[in-house]
Design an enzyme around this catalytic site. Structure first.
Site, PDB file in Angstrom:
ATOM      1  N   ARG A 237       0.846  -1.190   0.000  1.00  7.84           N
ATOM      2  CA  ARG A 237       0.000   0.000   0.000  1.00  7.84           C
ATOM      3  C   ARG A 237       0.886   1.246   0.000  1.00  7.84           C
ATOM      4  O   ARG A 237       1.886   1.304   0.720  1.00  7.84           O
ATOM      5  CB  ARG A 237      -0.926   0.020   1.228  1.00  7.84           C
ATOM      6  N   GLU A 266      -3.240   7.463  -5.014  1.00  8.32           N
ATOM      7  CA  GLU A 266      -3.500   6.890  -6.354  1.00  8.32           C
ATOM      8  C   GLU A 266      -4.751   7.497  -6.963  1.00  8.32           C
ATOM      9  O   GLU A 266      -5.739   7.687  -6.261  1.00  8.32           O
ATOM     10  CB  GLU A 266      -3.674   5.368  -6.222  1.00  8.32           C
ATOM     11  N   HIS A 284      -0.707  -0.098  -9.777  1.00 10.34           N
ATOM     12  CA  HIS A 284      -1.383  -0.992  -8.814  1.00 10.34           C
ATOM     13  C   HIS A 284      -1.913  -2.265  -9.506  1.00 10.34           C
ATOM     14  O   HIS A 284      -3.119  -2.505  -9.528  1.00 10.34           O
ATOM     15  CB  HIS A 284      -2.530  -0.247  -8.100  1.00 10.34           C
TER      16      HIS A 284
HETATM   17  C1  DGY Z   1      -5.102  -6.296  -2.841  1.00  6.37           C
HETATM   18  O1  DGY Z   1      -5.535  -7.422  -2.962  1.00  6.37           O
HETATM   19  O2  DGY Z   1      -5.121  -5.707  -1.760  1.00  6.37           O
HETATM   20  C2  DGY Z   1      -4.574  -5.657  -4.071  1.00  6.37           C
HETATM   21  O3  DGY Z   1      -3.798  -4.560  -3.793  1.00  6.37           O
HETATM   22  C3  DGY Z   1      -5.715  -5.271  -4.987  1.00  6.37           C
HETATM   23  O4  DGY Z   1      -6.313  -4.130  -4.482  1.00  6.37           O
END
Ligand code: DGY
Length: 325
Positions: A237, A266, A284
């Protein structure tokens, strides 16, 4: 009897919609953008389930949808977009999609690592531009094999990254809140404190969830501890890394490079990031393989069906909802 109604917050593939339609009436937001809380309330009011793709669920959303909604089935393993406490308070289950995307996400962390180390994106641009200096001193990168990798987060994805690092004969350090014996048994990883990991690693790869305690886990101070030759990888993240501090560190030669799939705001990037040649950037897509996307959709559908049948989700984030019911 009329079918239960599911609202999907972002366009998804036909396979997942077809699966949901076997048992439910499905309405999907057709626009490729995250809905605001107000829009989510407006669009999902009266629905029995909401399949959330990055949509923010706050207290207001949970309260407004509680009279009909039984589950927020999140399409992703990370669920920092959902206020779980608020969902639980209003008796709404939250589920996520662990396991099915572990390999895809670990593969991508390694893809970023290799790309940043071996300057794959620069090489590609060089050849496409028709440049002709293909001599031995051109586009020299950093060796990966035999180096030290530091993995922040000893969970499923961190462990999968470590397994890939074993194939590159790397020394593996890891850090988490506590040692994970499975991690060590399966990967030979060595548990160290965060600062030792940062100062001894050639590559640092971040695999922790976004929590108040992991926000800006890597900031200016942490970057200063890293080797000037180190490369930082993040496909977990964005807000786990202070992006402005990272840009300054990359500009100033504090570390050598980075591979980033996630960002603080983002789809916006911190000023200066996109101009840096020593960064590999991705939008992402860590879990974006056909296999993982299909499996994520199927798991969301299984979670929704389980709750509509009166049970708990298969991969439930807040089992306390069932206890209270
Ligand atoms: C997750 O599975 O958390 C990925 O980042 C997709 O959002």
């Amino acid at each position: 009897m009329s079918k239960a109604r599911v609202y999907v917050t972002y366009p998804l593939g036909d396979d997942i919609l077809a699966l949901l339609r076997e048992q439910c009436e499905v309405v999907m937001n057709p626009e490729e953008r995250s809905l605001s809380p107000e829009e989510l309330i407006e669009n999902a009011r009266g629905f029995d389930a909401v399949l959330t793709v990055s949509a923010g669920v706050n207290e207001e959303v949970a309260r407004a949808l509680a009279s009909s909604c039984k589950i927020f089935a999140n399409y992703g393993v990370g669920y920092n977009n959902i206020d779980v406490e608020a969902a639980s308070k209003h008796g709404i289950y939250v589920s996520n999609t662990p396991d099915v995307l572990t390999d895809a996400t670990a593969d991508f962390a390694f893809a970023l690592l290799l790309s940043a180390a071996r300057r794959v994106v620069e090489c590609d641009s060089y050849v496409r531009a028709g440049k002709k200096n293909w001599g031995p001193m051109n586009l020299i990168g950093a060796q990966v094999s035999g180096k030290t990798i530091g993995i922040l987060g000893g969970g499923r994805i961190g462990k999968a990254v470590a397994k890939r690092a074993q194939g590159f004969n790397m020394r593996i350090l890891y850090n988490d809140q506590r040692p994970n014996p499975d991690f060590e048994a399966e990967t030979g990883g060595i548990f160290t404190d965060k600062n030792t990991l940062l100062s001894e690693s050639d590559f640092v790869s971040v695999h922790v969830p976004l929590l108040p305690s992991t926000h800006h886990l890597i900031g200016a101070e942490e970057l200063e501890l890293m080797k000037t030759s180190a490369i930082l990888i993040n496909d977990s993240r964005g807000p786990i890394i202070d992006e402005q501090a990272l840009v300054a560190a990359l500009q100033g030669g504090v570390i050598a490079g980075a591979g980033l799939d996630v960002f603080e705001s983002e789809p916006e990037l911190a000023p200066g990031l996109a101009e840096l040649p020593n960064v590999v950037l991705a939008p992402h897509v860590g879990s974006s393989t056909t296999e993982a996307r299909v499996a994520m959709g199927e798991l969301c559908a299984r979670n929704i069906f389980a709750v509509l049948d009166g049970g708990a989700p298969v991969t439930c984030v807040n089992p306390e909802v069932g206890v209270k019911a």
